[in-house]
Design a protein around this motif. Structure first.
Motif, PDB file in Angstrom:
ATOM      1  N   GLY A 181      52.369  42.902  24.552  1.00 15.82           N
ATOM      2  CA  GLY A 181      51.958  41.597  25.038  1.00 15.82           C
ATOM      3  C   GLY A 181      50.672  41.691  25.837  1.00 15.82           C
ATOM      4  O   GLY A 181      50.100  42.779  26.021  1.00 15.82           O
ATOM      5  N   TYR A 182      50.188  40.576  26.288  1.00 16.87           N
ATOM      6  CA  TYR A 182      48.983  40.526  27.094  1.00 16.87           C
ATOM      7  C   TYR A 182      49.260  39.704  28.348  1.00 16.87           C
ATOM      8  O   TYR A 182      50.224  38.932  28.401  1.00 16.87           O
ATOM      9  N   GLU A 183      48.423  39.906  29.338  1.00 15.32           N
ATOM     10  CA  GLU A 183      48.616  39.202  30.601  1.00 15.32           C
ATOM     11  C   GLU A 183      48.103  37.777  30.485  1.00 15.32           C
ATOM     12  O   GLU A 183      46.940  37.549  30.137  1.00 15.32           O
ATOM     13  N   ASP A 184      48.960  36.824  30.754  1.00 15.64           N
ATOM     14  CA  ASP A 184      48.614  35.414  30.690  1.00 15.64           C
ATOM     15  C   ASP A 184      48.053  34.992  32.039  1.00 15.64           C
ATOM     16  O   ASP A 184      48.762  34.992  33.057  1.00 15.64           O
ATOM     17  N   SER A 185      46.785  34.643  32.071  1.00  9.34           N
ATOM     18  CA  SER A 185      46.148  34.262  33.334  1.00  9.34           C
ATOM     19  C   SER A 185      46.758  32.992  33.931  1.00  9.34           C
ATOM     20  O   SER A 185      46.617  32.740  35.125  1.00  9.34           O
ATOM     21  N   ALA A 186      47.437  32.187  33.102  1.00 12.98           N
ATOM     22  CA  ALA A 186      48.021  30.941  33.617  1.00 12.98           C
ATOM     23  C   ALA A 186      49.298  31.181  34.414  1.00 12.98           C
ATOM     24  O   ALA A 186      49.758  30.270  35.116  1.00 12.98           O
ATOM     25  N   LEU A 187      49.864  32.401  34.315  1.00 12.63           N
ATOM     26  CA  LEU A 187      51.112  32.658  35.029  1.00 12.63           C
ATOM     27  C   LEU A 187      50.920  32.559  36.537  1.00 12.63           C
ATOM     28  O   LEU A 187      51.794  32.073  37.257  1.00 12.63           O
ATOM     29  N   GLU A 188      49.778  33.043  37.024  1.00 13.98           N
ATOM     30  CA  GLU A 188      49.527  32.968  38.459  1.00 13.98           C
ATOM     31  C   GLU A 188      49.448  31.522  38.926  1.00 13.98           C
ATOM     32  O   GLU A 188      49.938  31.173  40.005  1.00 13.98           O
ATOM     33  N   GLY A 189      48.860  30.647  38.090  1.00 18.50           N
ATOM     34  CA  GLY A 189      48.795  29.239  38.434  1.00 18.50           C
ATOM     35  C   GLY A 189      50.162  28.602  38.502  1.00 18.50           C
ATOM     36  O   GLY A 189      50.416  27.740  39.354  1.00 18.50           O
ATOM     37  N   VAL A 190      51.058  29.023  37.610  1.00 15.47           N
ATOM     38  CA  VAL A 190      52.420  28.489  37.630  1.00 15.47           C
ATOM     39  C   VAL A 190      53.110  28.852  38.940  1.00 15.47           C
ATOM     40  O   VAL A 190      53.796  28.025  39.570  1.00 15.47           O
TER      41      VAL A 190
END
Length: 284
Positions: free
Chosen positions: A211-220
């Motif tokens: 998988g890859y790191e989803d930059s939107a996770l930090e926003g969530v």
């Protein structure tokens, strides 16, 4: 166990100052019992000075004579993914340590005394060098204890033991048991080019399936943390925050909608953002 010991003949012929100083070697050394010869050499070794050249020669002969013991111990680890030559070399270090510590006056046969040292040296080699990811020695030893205890409890209970049962048997916390079970995954590593298992479809390499790191996770995470803080704001300040950061309106546009000046909107935004920031820091 008998060997044809050519080195014993060389030892007998080794020049010394007097005949009394020569190591004792039985006359019939073509087919001689290894243990008997080792015992004689150890008795001779005990009478020699530490810096004596003859002592070094007798010690080297004992090492050569007992190398079959090392090969026997190393054969127990042939299934490991290490060259047998390396295992024998490590076991030889244990043999040398055993020779230096052996006391022939204690009435114990040398193979009985040496085998735990040789095997322990080999196990220490695997413990310190064979892990794909280095983990604390405490967890390595805990993993071995868990494996042994799990087998014993499985036979006793006729099922796999629970984490709580393992913790009770070993006298450790359940968190330590979980860590010890998880550390087994660090022993071996898979290549990124290895194919997918058949049960997973068998298509693509491991690198293709990572998988890859989803930059939107930090926003969530931030958004979820802000929700209760936003709910505590007064209606006007909450409306300004929503219009500015979710509606993307300028301060002038917000002022027109709320009915206040742009300067007032700026002061309210500054104060409200500082309040939200303090709430996040306090929560962390």
């Amino acid at each position: 166990m008998s060997v044809e010991l050519g080195s014993a003949k060389v030892l007998a012929e080794q020049p010394t100052d007097t005949a009394d100083d020569a190591p004792y070697v039985p006359a019939d050394c073509d087919a001689i019992d290894t243990r008997t010869l080792s015992r004689s050499l150890f008795q001779r070794l005990a009478t020699l000075d530490a810096d004596s050249p003859e002592r070094a020669y007798v010690r080297d002969t004992l090492i050569e004579l007992n190398l079959p013991l090392v090969r026997y111990a190393a054969a127990r680890f042939r299934s490991r993914n290490e060259p047998m030559e390396d295992i024998v070399q490590v076991g030889t270090i244990g043999l040398i340590k055993a020779i230096d510590r052996f006391d022939c006056e204690r009435g114990v046969e040398f193979p009985t005394f040496a085998m735990p040292t040789v095997v322990g040296e080999i196990k220490r080699f695997f413990r310190d060098t064979s892990w794909s990811v280095r983990v604390p020695r405490r967890l390595q030893e805990l993993r071995l204890a868990l494996t042994k205890t799990s087998d014993e409890l499985s036979q006793k209970l006729d099922r796999s033991p629970t984490v709580a049962e393992l913790a009770g048997a070993l006298g450790v916390s359940e968190e330590d048991v979980v860590d010890g079970l998880a550390v087994g995954n660090a022993y071996t590593a898979s290549s990124l080019d290895s194919p997918a298992p058949e049960e997973e479809g068998g298509e693509g390499s491991l690198a293709d399936r990572l998988g890859y790191e989803d930059s939107a996770l930090e926003g969530v995470e931030y958004r979820e943390s802000l929700k209760p803080l936003l709910a505590k704001l007064p209606p006007r300040e909450r409306q300004i925050i929503m219009l500015r950061f979710f509606g993307n309106l300028t301060q002038s546009q917000i002022g027109e909608q709320v009915g206040i000046s742009q300067m007032h909107v700026s002061r309210l935004l500054t104060r409200t953002l500082a309040q939200l920031r303090e709430g996040l820091i306090a929560e962390e």
